[in-house]
Scaffold this motif. Structure first.
Motif, short mmCIF file in Angstrom:
data_model
loop_
_atom_site.label_atom_id
_atom_site.label_comp_id
_atom_site.label_asym_id
_atom_site.label_seq_id
_atom_site.Cartn_x
_atom_site.Cartn_y
_atom_site.Cartn_z
N UNK A 36 -21.48 -11.52 16.35
CA UNK A 36 -22.94 -11.56 15.22
C UNK A 36 -22.34 -12.08 14.16
N UNK A 37 -21.18 -12.29 13.45
CA UNK A 37 -20.66 -13.03 12.33
C UNK A 37 -21.06 -14.48 12.17
N UNK A 38 -21.37 -14.85 13.47
CA UNK A 38 -21.42 -16.54 13.61
C UNK A 38 -22.53 -17.11 12.76
N UNK A 39 -21.97 -18.11 11.90
CA UNK A 39 -23.00 -18.57 10.82
C UNK A 39 -22.85 -17.91 9.63
N UNK A 40 -21.84 -17.04 9.33
CA UNK A 40 -21.80 -16.46 8.01
C UNK A 40 -20.12 -16.74 7.62
N UNK A 41 -19.60 -16.30 6.67
CA UNK A 41 -18.38 -16.74 6.19
C UNK A 41 -17.34 -15.42 6.65
N UNK A 42 -17.79 -14.63 7.41
CA UNK A 42 -16.89 -13.60 7.87
C UNK A 42 -16.17 -13.64 9.21
N UNK A 43 -15.06 -13.26 9.34
CA UNK A 43 -14.32 -13.33 10.70
C UNK A 43 -13.98 -11.95 10.76
N UNK A 44 -13.65 -11.35 12.21
CA UNK A 44 -13.30 -10.17 12.47
C UNK A 44 -11.81 -10.09 12.06
N UNK A 45 -11.35 -8.76 11.95
CA UNK A 45 -9.89 -8.54 11.59
C UNK A 45 -9.37 -8.03 12.92
N UNK A 46 -8.55 -8.63 13.29
CA UNK A 46 -7.97 -8.56 14.54
C UNK A 46 -6.54 -7.63 14.24
N UNK A 47 -6.25 -6.61 15.11
CA UNK A 47 -5.07 -5.76 14.70
C UNK A 47 -4.39 -5.43 15.96
N UNK A 48 -3.15 -5.80 16.12
CA UNK A 48 -2.59 -5.58 17.52
C UNK A 48 -1.68 -4.20 17.20
N UNK A 49 -1.46 -3.31 18.15
CA UNK A 49 -0.78 -2.04 17.95
C UNK A 49 0.36 -2.13 18.93
N UNK A 50 1.36 -1.33 18.35
CA UNK A 50 2.71 -1.42 19.09
C UNK A 50 2.98 0.19 19.45
N UNK A 51 2.01 0.95 19.36
CA UNK A 51 2.13 2.13 19.60
C UNK A 51 0.94 3.06 19.78
N UNK A 52 0.93 4.05 20.60
CA UNK A 52 -0.51 4.88 20.54
C UNK A 52 -0.90 5.43 19.10
N UNK A 53 -2.13 5.47 18.75
CA UNK A 53 -2.45 5.87 17.59
C UNK A 53 -3.86 6.21 17.40
N UNK A 54 -4.51 7.00 16.49
CA UNK A 54 -5.84 7.21 16.32
C UNK A 54 -6.22 6.48 15.05
N UNK A 55 -7.16 5.77 15.04
CA UNK A 55 -7.53 4.98 13.91
C UNK A 55 -8.91 5.31 13.41
N UNK A 56 -9.06 5.51 12.09
CA UNK A 56 -10.11 5.65 11.50
C UNK A 56 -10.86 4.40 10.91
#
Ligand code: FES
Length: 75
Positions: A36-56
């Motif tokens: 949905x960001x298409x046409x805005x100045x925003x881009x998603x934040x892509x995060x890669x994980x190297x271990x199992x984790x709970x993210x808030x």
């Protein structure tokens, strides 16, 4: 209904996962980017994980540390 909420999204990630978190607040599938960001100045934040984790992940969009929760929803 936007799906954003006044509390963090709890995301269980696994080693090897890569997540694209919405940074524009327009996604219909928060907290993830749905394009949905298409046409805005925003881009998603892509995060890669190297271990199992709970993210808030911020649901209220007031965090100073987007896309992650910093507790701002409590104030
Ligand atoms: S939909 Fe918000 S950054 Fe992609």
């Amino acid at each position: 209904m936007s799906g954003w909420q006044n509390k963090p999204f709890v995301v269980e990630v696994k080693k090897g996962d890569s997540k694209a978190y919405c940074m524009c607040g327009l996604s219909k599938n928060p907290p993830f980017c749905d394009g949905s960001h298409q046409g805005t100045s925003h881009t998603p934040k892509v995060v890669s994980y190297d271990h199992d984790e709970t993210v808030y992940v911020c649901g209220c969009r007031r965090s100073k540390n987007l896309p992650f929760c910093d507790g701002s929803h409590q104030s």
